[in-house]
Design a protein around this motif. Structure first.
Motif, PDB file in Angstrom:
ATOM      1  N   ILE A   1      61.996  17.914  44.962  1.00 15.89           N
ATOM      2  CA  ILE A   1      61.059  18.043  43.841  1.00 15.89           C
ATOM      3  C   ILE A   1      60.838  16.637  43.304  1.00 15.89           C
ATOM      4  CG2 ILE A   1      60.632  19.006  41.547  1.00 15.89           C
ATOM      5  CD1 ILE A   1      62.586  21.240  42.134  1.00 15.89           C
ATOM      6  N   ASP A   2      59.597  16.187  43.365  1.00 15.87           N
ATOM      7  CA  ASP A   2      59.275  14.863  42.842  1.00 15.87           C
ATOM      8  C   ASP A   2      59.581  14.827  41.338  1.00 15.87           C
ATOM      9  OD1 ASP A   2      57.057  12.467  43.782  1.00 15.87           O
ATOM     10  OD2 ASP A   2      57.492  12.728  41.643  1.00 15.87           O
ATOM     11  N   VAL A   3      60.208  13.747  40.879  1.00 16.32           N
ATOM     12  CA  VAL A   3      60.597  13.672  39.460  1.00 16.32           C
ATOM     13  C   VAL A   3      59.402  13.720  38.510  1.00 16.32           C
ATOM     14  CG1 VAL A   3      62.829  12.520  39.784  1.00 16.32           C
ATOM     15  CG2 VAL A   3      60.744  11.138  39.578  1.00 16.32           C
ATOM     16  N   ALA A   4      58.212  13.391  39.019  1.00 17.42           N
ATOM     17  CA  ALA A   4      57.019  13.457  38.160  1.00 17.42           C
ATOM     18  C   ALA A   4      56.757  14.899  37.709  1.00 17.42           C
ATOM     19  CB  ALA A   4      55.815  12.909  38.915  1.00 17.42           C
TER      20      ALA A   4
ATOM     21  N   PRO B   1      53.675  16.240  43.222  1.00 20.38           N
ATOM     22  CA  PRO B   1      52.837  16.430  42.029  1.00 20.38           C
ATOM     23  C   PRO B   1      51.486  17.061  42.380  1.00 20.38           C
ATOM     24  CG  PRO B   1      53.907  14.302  41.941  1.00 20.38           C
ATOM     25  CD  PRO B   1      54.244  14.873  43.282  1.00 20.38           C
ATOM     26  N   SER B   2      50.911  16.695  43.534  1.00 24.94           N
ATOM     27  CA  SER B   2      49.597  17.242  43.902  1.00 24.94           C
ATOM     28  C   SER B   2      49.649  18.751  44.194  1.00 24.94           C
ATOM     29  CB  SER B   2      49.048  16.492  45.124  1.00 24.94           C
ATOM     30  OG  SER B   2      49.968  16.620  46.191  1.00 24.94           O
ATOM     31  N   ASP B   3      50.853  19.295  44.411  1.00 24.66           N
ATOM     32  CA  ASP B   3      50.987  20.739  44.665  1.00 24.66           C
ATOM     33  C   ASP B   3      50.828  21.556  43.387  1.00 24.66           C
ATOM     34  OD1 ASP B   3      51.583  20.514  47.397  1.00 24.66           O
ATOM     35  OD2 ASP B   3      53.698  20.139  46.981  1.00 24.66           O
ATOM     36  N   MET B   4      50.972  20.911  42.247  1.00 19.63           N
ATOM     37  CA  MET B   4      51.047  21.671  40.999  1.00 19.63           C
ATOM     38  C   MET B   4      49.773  22.463  40.701  1.00 19.63           C
ATOM     39  SD  MET B   4      54.112  21.295  40.395  1.00 19.63           S
ATOM     40  CE  MET B   4      54.342  22.110  38.830  1.00 19.63           C
ATOM     41  N   THR B   5      48.641  22.010  41.235  1.00 22.25           N
ATOM     42  CA  THR B   5      47.394  22.746  40.997  1.00 22.25           C
ATOM     43  C   THR B   5      47.342  24.032  41.834  1.00 22.25           C
ATOM     44  OG1 THR B   5      46.369  21.399  42.700  1.00 22.25           O
ATOM     45  CG2 THR B   5      46.011  20.704  40.411  1.00 22.25           C
TER      46      THR B   5
ATOM     47  N   ALA C   1      58.456  23.520  35.122  1.00 25.39           N
ATOM     48  CA  ALA C   1      59.745  23.055  35.654  1.00 25.39           C
ATOM     49  C   ALA C   1      60.861  23.649  34.807  1.00 25.39           C
ATOM     50  CB  ALA C   1      59.807  21.532  35.616  1.00 25.39           C
ATOM     51  N   MET C   2      61.654  24.504  35.402  1.00 24.66           N
ATOM     52  CA  MET C   2      62.651  25.265  34.635  1.00 24.66           C
ATOM     53  C   MET C   2      64.071  24.817  34.959  1.00 24.66           C
ATOM     54  SD  MET C   2      62.288  27.431  32.289  1.00 24.66           S
ATOM     55  CE  MET C   2      60.548  27.831  32.554  1.00 24.66           C
ATOM     56  N   TYR C   3      64.225  23.845  35.859  1.00 27.01           N
ATOM     57  CA  TYR C   3      65.576  23.554  36.368  1.00 27.01           C
ATOM     58  C   TYR C   3      66.553  22.987  35.361  1.00 27.01           C
ATOM     59  CZ  TYR C   3      62.121  20.103  38.036  1.00 27.01           C
ATOM     60  OH  TYR C   3      61.038  19.287  38.161  1.00 27.01           O
ATOM     61  N   TRP C   4      66.090  22.232  34.359  1.00 30.07           N
ATOM     62  CA  TRP C   4      67.061  21.707  33.390  1.00 30.07           C
ATOM     63  C   TRP C   4      67.561  22.823  32.483  1.00 30.07           C
ATOM     64  CZ3 TRP C   4      69.242  17.466  34.787  1.00 30.07           C
ATOM     65  CH2 TRP C   4      68.539  16.551  35.561  1.00 30.07           C
ATOM     66  N   ARG C   5      66.641  23.726  32.150  1.00 29.13           N
ATOM     67  CA  ARG C   5      67.063  24.877  31.341  1.00 29.13           C
ATOM     68  C   ARG C   5      67.999  25.780  32.143  1.00 29.13           C
ATOM     69  NH1 ARG C   5      62.543  28.102  28.205  1.00 29.13           N
ATOM     70  NH2 ARG C   5      62.306  26.051  27.307  1.00 29.13           N
ATOM     71  N   GLN C   6      67.645  25.966  33.409  1.00 29.28           N
ATOM     72  CA  GLN C   6      68.468  26.758  34.341  1.00 29.28           C
ATOM     73  C   GLN C   6      69.900  26.201  34.352  1.00 29.28           C
ATOM     74  OE1 GLN C   6      66.884  26.164  38.251  1.00 29.28           O
ATOM     75  NE2 GLN C   6      68.381  27.450  39.283  1.00 29.28           N
ATOM     76  N   GLU C   7      70.014  24.896  34.432  1.00 33.27           N
ATOM     77  CA  GLU C   7      71.332  24.251  34.455  1.00 33.27           C
ATOM     78  C   GLU C   7      72.122  24.576  33.173  1.00 33.27           C
ATOM     79  OE1 GLU C   7      71.952  19.974  35.759  1.00 33.27           O
ATOM     80  OE2 GLU C   7      71.905  19.688  33.600  1.00 33.27           O
ATOM     81  N   ARG C   8      71.455  24.488  32.019  1.00 34.33           N
ATOM     82  CA  ARG C   8      72.146  24.786  30.751  1.00 34.33           C
ATOM     83  C   ARG C   8      72.560  26.251  30.664  1.00 34.33           C
ATOM     84  NH1 ARG C   8      68.339  21.413  28.692  1.00 34.33           N
ATOM     85  NH2 ARG C   8      67.016  23.063  27.898  1.00 34.33           N
ATOM     86  N   ASN C   9      71.707  27.139  31.194  1.00 34.23           N
ATOM     87  CA  ASN C   9      72.034  28.572  31.152  1.00 34.23           C
ATOM     88  C   ASN C   9      73.373  28.862  31.820  1.00 34.23           C
ATOM     89  OD1 ASN C   9      69.654  29.178  29.866  1.00 34.23           O
ATOM     90  ND2 ASN C   9      68.566  29.784  31.725  1.00 34.23           N
TER      91      ASN C   9
ATOM     92  N   SER D   1      58.108  16.893  33.948  1.00 36.48           N
ATOM     93  CA  SER D   1      57.447  17.069  32.642  1.00 36.48           C
ATOM     94  C   SER D   1      56.459  18.246  32.647  1.00 36.48           C
ATOM     95  CB  SER D   1      56.736  15.772  32.246  1.00 36.48           C
ATOM     96  OG  SER D   1      55.916  15.371  33.321  1.00 36.48           O
ATOM     97  N   ASP D   2      56.274  18.896  33.770  1.00 41.38           N
ATOM     98  CA  ASP D   2      55.397  20.073  33.822  1.00 41.38           C
ATOM     99  C   ASP D   2      56.120  21.243  33.139  1.00 41.38           C
ATOM    100  OD1 ASP D   2      52.920  21.120  35.931  1.00 41.38           O
ATOM    101  OD2 ASP D   2      54.245  22.651  35.050  1.00 41.38           O
ATOM    102  N   PRO D   3      55.409  21.986  32.268  1.00 44.29           N
ATOM    103  CA  PRO D   3      56.097  23.091  31.571  1.00 44.29           C
ATOM    104  C   PRO D   3      56.661  24.158  32.511  1.00 44.29           C
ATOM    105  CG  PRO D   3      53.740  23.080  31.086  1.00 44.29           C
ATOM    106  CD  PRO D   3      54.022  21.810  31.831  1.00 44.29           C
TER     107      PRO D   3
END
Ligand code: NCD
Length: 354
Positions: A314-317, A292-296, A324-332, A320-322
């Motif tokens: 990838i930390d699960v925290a 999470p601290s890498d996000m900045t 993070a594209m992996y769930w959409r990637q999975e659906r694609n 919720s960051d906008p």
């Protein structure tokens, strides 16, 4: 070595360009075995079909129309290696187009346990179905299946590679590039972007197929971030050199290159390929994980991807960051796989004209 092993070994040694010819029929894509078969025209075409299928399937009438498209075709899903996403997205992609599916998800329930050869098993699947989608732990088994169909049978059915050993996973690369194009739609698409791949680049088939596919885009740069023991293999690096695609190798820490990437593609350590059990655990990978601290440090416009399954790369925290594209990637994955099948069966015009 039997005669088929000998003949296949000869085929396998052919230059990639020559092999690709075998995977086409009448100038069209027939089998989908390696990313190098795809050019920009095919990619763009398949993405256009993908968008249409997504849109059409939103209504009951549209979904009914799609289910008629390949209602008369049957598919074999032969997954002799664990799979969640690739299997489910292919199965559902087939159902979107109305295809009937059969499956073997474990070689222990096929006649291979009785000593049947891979070649005979594949010929059997092709006796009953019109398409074989397969995943295998063997490096070149998808290629062998396509070769077998095209040279040894008089009723060849297309083969789609859903992951072959640690070599290639071309449909994953297609959904990855689709996700990149889609995410950067307002910034000129994937052209001109820097893609960082991190994790087990040596044995990860997704990053290998993705690297090959990036050749079709302009001014793309690649960063390979992994400890030396898991760095990208020579074959892919020389492909990139040949096609003048700049790449940078980072072996110290992900942190050093995070701010340079437009897309950060994380992968897990592929320890199922360890020659000696526990071998992977000897390399320290702690500096190649996203916290999470890498996000900045990551660009505000960057996206984070992962083919999944993930462990702790990838930390699960971060979910919720906008970015993070992996769930959409999975659906694609499901949509592009439906489009690929429609394209292979040459019924895509009907979809585009709906
Ligand atoms: C990948 C695979 O099987 O190669 N998963 C997938 O298909 N989405 C990645 C992996 O197993 O780590």
């Amino acid at each position: 070595m039997n005669i088929l092993d000998q003949k296949f070994a000869e085929f396998h040694e052919l230059p990639t360009e020559e092999k690709i010819e075998y995977f086409s029929k009448n100038g069209r894509l027939f089998d989908m075995i390696i990313s190098q078969q795809l050019n920009r025209e095919i990619i763009d075409n398949i993405y256009e079909i993908t968008n249409r299928i997504r849109h059409i399937s939103k209504t009951r009438a549209g979904s009914f129309f799609l289910q008629n498209i390949l209602f008369h075709k049957r598919v074999m899903l032969y997954f002799a290696q664990p799979s969640s996403r690739t299997f489910l997205s292919f199965e559902n992609a087939c159902h979107i187009l109305g295809m009937k599916t059969s499956e073997i998800r474990d070689a222990r329930v096929s006649s291979e346990v009785k000593g049947e050869s891979f070649d005979d098993s594949l010929r059997t699947f092709s006796s009953y179905t019109d398409l074989i989608i397969m995943r295998h732990k063997g490096q070149d088994m998808a290629e062998r299946a396509a070769w077998l169909m095209n040279t040894r049978t008089n009723r060849p059915v297309p083969i789609i590679n859903g992951g072959s050993g640690s070599d290639q996973h071309p449909t994953q690369a297609m959904l990855d590039v689709y996700t990149l194009q889609y995410s950067f739609a307002k910034q000129g698409g994937l052209d001109g972007k820097t893609i960082m791949m991190c994790g087990d680049l040596k044995r990860g088939r997704t990053v290998r197929s993705l690297s090959y596919l990036l050749k079709n885009f302009e001014d793309v740069k690649i960063i390979y971030a992994a400890p030396q023991a898991f760095q990208m293999k020579e074959d892919v690096c020389s492909f990139l050199e040949k096609h003048k695609i700049p790449f940078h190798i980072e072996t110290e820490a992900l942190d050093n290159v995070l701010s340079e990437a437009d897309a950060i593609y994380m992968t897990r350590i592929q320890d199922e390929h360890d020659a000696i059990a526990g071998e992977s655990g000897k390399t320290d990978t702690s500096r190649f994980k996203l916290k999470p601290s890498d996000m900045t440090k990551i660009r505000p416009s960057a996206i984070i991807m992962h083919p999944f399954p993930r462990r702790d790369e990838i930390d699960v925290a971060i979910d919720s960051d906008p970015r993070a594209m992996y769930w959409r990637q999975e659906r694609n994955g499901m949509w592009i796989r439906a489009a690929l099948i429609a394209y292979i069966f040459n019924v895509h015009e009907e979809i585009l004209n709906y």
